[in-house]
Each structure stands twice: as structure tokens, then as C-alpha cells.
Design a protein around this motif. Structure first.
Motif, PDB file in Angstrom:
ATOM      1  N   HIS A 296       5.073  88.538  51.122  1.00  0.00           N
ATOM      2  CA  HIS A 296       5.849  89.745  51.422  1.00  0.00           C
ATOM      3  C   HIS A 296       5.555  90.103  52.880  1.00  0.00           C
ATOM      4  N   TRP A 297       6.172  89.364  53.795  1.00  0.00           N
ATOM      5  CA  TRP A 297       5.846  89.455  55.214  1.00  0.00           C
ATOM      6  C   TRP A 297       6.119  90.839  55.784  1.00  0.00           C
ATOM      7  N   ASP A 298       7.268  91.417  55.435  1.00  0.00           N
ATOM      8  CA  ASP A 298       7.611  92.730  55.987  1.00  0.00           C
ATOM      9  C   ASP A 298       6.633  93.796  55.517  1.00  0.00           C
ATOM     10  N   ALA A 299       6.222  93.721  54.256  1.00  0.00           N
ATOM     11  CA  ALA A 299       5.259  94.696  53.728  1.00  0.00           C
ATOM     12  C   ALA A 299       3.904  94.534  54.426  1.00  0.00           C
ATOM     13  N   ALA A 300       3.479  93.289  54.637  1.00  0.00           N
ATOM     14  CA  ALA A 300       2.217  93.041  55.336  1.00  0.00           C
ATOM     15  C   ALA A 300       2.298  93.571  56.768  1.00  0.00           C
ATOM     16  N   ASP A 301       3.439  93.344  57.428  1.00  0.00           N
ATOM     17  CA  ASP A 301       3.630  93.872  58.789  1.00  0.00           C
ATOM     18  C   ASP A 301       3.578  95.396  58.809  1.00  0.00           C
ATOM     19  N   GLU A 302       4.176  96.018  57.813  1.00  0.00           N
ATOM     20  CA  GLU A 302       4.209  97.483  57.760  1.00  0.00           C
ATOM     21  C   GLU A 302       2.792  98.041  57.577  1.00  0.00           C
ATOM     22  N   ILE A 303       1.988  97.406  56.739  1.00  0.00           N
ATOM     23  CA  ILE A 303       0.596  97.842  56.556  1.00  0.00           C
ATOM     24  C   ILE A 303      -0.168  97.649  57.864  1.00  0.00           C
ATOM     25  N   HIS A 304       0.062  96.519  58.526  1.00  0.00           N
ATOM     26  CA  HIS A 304      -0.579  96.288  59.828  1.00  0.00           C
ATOM     27  C   HIS A 304      -0.236  97.411  60.804  1.00  0.00           C
ATOM     28  N   ARG A 305       1.055  97.765  60.870  1.00  0.00           N
ATOM     29  CA  ARG A 305       1.475  98.817  61.800  1.00  0.00           C
ATOM     30  C   ARG A 305       0.819 100.148  61.457  1.00  0.00           C
ATOM     31  N   SER A 306       0.752 100.471  60.172  1.00  0.00           N
ATOM     32  CA  SER A 306       0.161 101.753  59.781  1.00  0.00           C
ATOM     33  C   SER A 306      -1.326 101.798  60.141  1.00  0.00           C
ATOM     34  N   LEU A 307      -2.005 100.677  60.000  1.00  0.00           N
ATOM     35  CA  LEU A 307      -3.422 100.624  60.394  1.00  0.00           C
ATOM     36  C   LEU A 307      -3.567 100.830  61.895  1.00  0.00           C
ATOM     37  N   MET A 308      -2.699 100.188  62.667  1.00  0.00           N
ATOM     38  CA  MET A 308      -2.800 100.292  64.119  1.00  0.00           C
ATOM     39  C   MET A 308      -2.499 101.717  64.583  1.00  0.00           C
ATOM     40  N   VAL A 309      -1.569 102.383  63.918  1.00  0.00           N
ATOM     41  CA  VAL A 309      -1.212 103.748  64.308  1.00  0.00           C
ATOM     42  C   VAL A 309      -2.288 104.747  63.867  1.00  0.00           C
ATOM     43  N   ASP A 310      -2.727 104.624  62.634  1.00  0.00           N
ATOM     44  CA  ASP A 310      -3.624 105.632  62.061  1.00  0.00           C
ATOM     45  C   ASP A 310      -5.104 105.419  62.394  1.00  0.00           C
ATOM     46  N   TYR A 311      -5.507 104.191  62.669  1.00  0.00           N
ATOM     47  CA  TYR A 311      -6.938 103.888  62.844  1.00  0.00           C
ATOM     48  C   TYR A 311      -7.184 102.981  64.054  1.00  0.00           C
ATOM     49  N   VAL A 312      -6.454 103.201  65.123  1.00  0.00           N
ATOM     50  CA  VAL A 312      -6.509 102.283  66.264  1.00  0.00           C
ATOM     51  C   VAL A 312      -7.928 102.052  66.767  1.00  0.00           C
ATOM     52  N   ASN A 313      -8.744 103.072  66.856  1.00  0.00           N
ATOM     53  CA  ASN A 313     -10.110 102.894  67.371  1.00  0.00           C
ATOM     54  C   ASN A 313     -10.963 102.030  66.456  1.00  0.00           C
ATOM     55  N   GLU A 314     -10.665 102.085  65.186  1.00  0.00           N
ATOM     56  CA  GLU A 314     -11.465 101.349  64.206  1.00  0.00           C
ATOM     57  C   GLU A 314     -11.041  99.885  64.079  1.00  0.00           C
ATOM     58  N   VAL A 315      -9.760  99.590  64.330  1.00  0.00           N
ATOM     59  CA  VAL A 315      -9.223  98.263  64.023  1.00  0.00           C
ATOM     60  C   VAL A 315      -8.803  97.446  65.245  1.00  0.00           C
ATOM     61  N   SER A 316      -8.844  98.045  66.434  1.00  0.00           N
ATOM     62  CA  SER A 316      -8.233  97.397  67.603  1.00  0.00           C
ATOM     63  C   SER A 316      -8.859  96.052  67.960  1.00  0.00           C
ATOM     64  N   GLN A 317     -10.136  95.846  67.673  1.00  0.00           N
ATOM     65  CA  GLN A 317     -10.791  94.594  68.056  1.00  0.00           C
ATOM     66  C   GLN A 317     -10.369  93.407  67.204  1.00  0.00           C
ATOM     67  N   TRP A 318      -9.921  93.635  65.987  1.00  0.00           N
ATOM     68  CA  TRP A 318      -9.625  92.507  65.110  1.00  0.00           C
ATOM     69  C   TRP A 318      -8.208  92.500  64.531  1.00  0.00           C
ATOM     70  N   LEU A 319      -7.523  93.635  64.528  1.00  0.00           N
ATOM     71  CA  LEU A 319      -6.218  93.689  63.859  1.00  0.00           C
ATOM     72  C   LEU A 319      -5.154  92.865  64.587  1.00  0.00           C
ATOM     73  N   VAL A 320      -5.324  92.658  65.888  1.00  0.00           N
ATOM     74  CA  VAL A 320      -4.395  91.812  66.632  1.00  0.00           C
ATOM     75  C   VAL A 320      -4.405  90.397  66.043  1.00  0.00           C
ATOM     76  N   GLY A 321      -5.586  89.931  65.673  1.00  0.00           N
ATOM     77  CA  GLY A 321      -5.691  88.607  65.058  1.00  0.00           C
ATOM     78  C   GLY A 321      -5.002  88.545  63.705  1.00  0.00           C
ATOM     79  N   VAL A 322      -5.110  89.617  62.941  1.00  0.00           N
ATOM     80  CA  VAL A 322      -4.448  89.669  61.634  1.00  0.00           C
ATOM     81  C   VAL A 322      -2.932  89.661  61.826  1.00  0.00           C
TER      82      VAL A 322
END
Length: 171
Positions: free
Chosen positions: A117-143
């Protein structure tokens, strides 16, 4: 008029004020929080190191499998970068540096990835980047890159099941 019944007290406008303040307020999140607080607040099973390790493995193992599936078609440098970022994610998780909402969303993201479910995975990725950028910025780009590369594998294009081995489908 005819019935003479008194007004219904449950419909009185003062009834909502009877709720305790903050009962419906969502927990604080995002940049207003000074940092991850996995160890504060109500303890949960994910706060104990053994449970945290099991949950981390449940998220990291499928991500590493997806990375391995990409190695035949994706540049080595890109795969190595994704691998480093997954290591950073694993270390942060193991050290209790990830908040419960981030752990939960990553668990959901991996489930969507496994089900293609690529679009759903992308949407979760975006929500993490928006809501928790300081916490996830070092590794979420790789995800994010891993989602994109996995999505472009031949197995994804054929609509095969998530259990299919992508390496077997290349003629």
C-alpha cells in the motif's frame, strides 16, 4: 403546552461544562514538546527494553528485507545510505529515544509497506515528517527512499503478493 412536562435537564446548555477540563483535548505533540519523552508519562510495555527490542525488530526486519530486495536494482551507494539510516533508526529505538506516536506510526508504515500500500506508507511518512521532524529527520529520509525504491521493483508493478520474492520474478 398540553403535556405540562418540565424541560429535559439533559438538554440544558450547561451540561458540557460538567466535563473535566482537558478530557477531550488530544495529547501534546509536535514542536511544542521539548523532545522525545518515551520514558515519561504513563509507563507502557514499549518502555521496557526487552519489549522495545521486540517492537524494533518487528519494524526493522521488514525494512531491511525490503532493502535487500532492492540491492539488485538500486545503486550500491543509495542502498548503503538507506542501510546507515536504518541503523540510526534502530539505535534510536533501542535507546528509547523514539516517542510512542513515532513507534506506532512506524509500525503502521511497515504494515502498509508489506501489503504494498505505497500511497498509505507515503502518507504515514509525510505525517511523521510534519509532526515529528526533530525526532525523525536523521533516518526518515532513508525510509522514504526505501518506499520509493521498493515501489518501483518489478514485483510491485505486477501486483504480486507481498510474500512474493522479488528476486525470483526477474526473468
Amino acid at each position: 403546552f398540553l403535556a405540562g412536562a418540565p424541560p429535559d435537564p439533559t438538554r440544558a446548555p450547561a451540561a458540557p461544562a460538567a466535563r473535566p477540563p482537558g478530557a477531550l483535548r488530544p495529547p501534546p505533540s509536535g514542536p511544542a514538546s521539548p523532545g522525545p519523552r518515551a520514558e515519561s508519562g504513563a509507563p507502557s510495555a514499549a518502555d521496557c527494553p526487552e519489549e522495545r527490542s521486540l517492537l524494533a525488530d518487528a519494524v526493522l526486519a521488514p525494512l531491511r528485507e525490503a532493502l535487500d530486495a532492492c540491492r539488485g536494482t538500486v545503486q550500491k551507494q543509495v542502498c548503503d545510505d538507506i542501510g546507515r539510516r536504518l541503523t540510526v533508526l534502530g539505535d534510536a529505538w533501542a535507546q528509547g529515544k523514539l516517542s510512542a506516536p513515532v513507534r506506532k506510526r512506524m509500525t503502521l508504515l511497515v504494515q502498509e509497506l508489506q501489503q504494498q500500500h505505497w500511497d498509505a506508507a507515503d502518507e504515514i511518512h509525510r505525517s511523521l515528517m510534519v509532526d515529528y521532524v526533530n525526532e525523525v529527520s536523521q533516518w526518515l529520509v532513508g525510509v522514504k527512499r526505501l518506499i520509493a525504491e521498493t515501489r518501483s521493483l518489478p514485483a510491485a508493478e505486477t501486483g504480486g503478493s507481498a510474500e512474493a520474492d522479488p528476486g525470483q520474478e526477474n526473468p
